[in-house]
Design an enzyme around this catalytic site. Structure first.
Site, PDB file in Angstrom:
ATOM      1  N   HIS A 103       0.848  -1.187   0.000  1.00 57.68           N
ATOM      2  CA  HIS A 103       0.000   0.000   0.000  1.00 57.68           C
ATOM      3  C   HIS A 103       0.883   1.236   0.000  1.00 57.68           C
ATOM      4  CE1 HIS A 103      -3.464   2.498   0.742  1.00 57.68           C
ATOM      5  NE2 HIS A 103      -2.921   2.992   1.837  1.00 57.68           N
ATOM      6  N   GLU A 109      -0.655  -0.882  -4.549  1.00 62.47           N
ATOM      7  CA  GLU A 109      -1.897  -0.132  -4.414  1.00 62.47           C
ATOM      8  C   GLU A 109      -1.524   1.313  -4.177  1.00 62.47           C
ATOM      9  OE1 GLU A 109      -5.071   2.068  -2.710  1.00 62.47           O
ATOM     10  OE2 GLU A 109      -3.228   1.600  -1.638  1.00 62.47           O
ATOM     11  N   ASP A 159      -3.175   5.660  -4.565  1.00 60.05           N
ATOM     12  CA  ASP A 159      -4.339   6.533  -4.656  1.00 60.05           C
ATOM     13  C   ASP A 159      -4.050   7.625  -5.675  1.00 60.05           C
ATOM     14  OD1 ASP A 159      -5.861   5.582  -2.105  1.00 60.05           O
ATOM     15  OD2 ASP A 159      -3.788   5.880  -1.476  1.00 60.05           O
ATOM     16  N   HIS A 199      -1.846   9.949  -1.287  1.00 63.38           N
ATOM     17  CA  HIS A 199      -2.813   9.196  -0.485  1.00 63.38           C
ATOM     18  C   HIS A 199      -3.872  10.094   0.141  1.00 63.38           C
ATOM     19  CE1 HIS A 199      -4.430   6.183   2.214  1.00 63.38           C
ATOM     20  NE2 HIS A 199      -4.205   6.997   3.222  1.00 63.38           N
TER      21      HIS A 199
END
Length: 66
Positions: A3, A30, A32, A45
């Site tokens: 992440h 992963e 954002d 993020h």
């Protein structure tokens, strides 16, 4: 799964963090993304700039150049 990449060894959501995560064995990354007013994808993020930059305010209110 990593992440935001390997955010322990590198600044989160950076190419270095993603490369390091893969090198360390991650098979999934992963992240954002936000869309700036001028249509650029911004990899960050938080919904604001406050925690990870020297700026402040919502990411979606700033152009890529800003």
């Amino acid at each position: 799964m990593a992440h935001r990449g390997n955010r322990v060894a590198c600044p989160e959501n950076t190419l270095a963090a993603f490369i390091r995560a893969i090198a360390d064995g991650a098979d999934i990354l992963e992240t954002d993304l936000f869309l700036s007013p001028d249509g650029a994808f911004v990899c960050i993020h938080d919904p604001t700039l406050d925690r990870t930059t020297d700026g402040n305010g919502p990411v979606e209110d700033r152009t890529l150049a800003e």
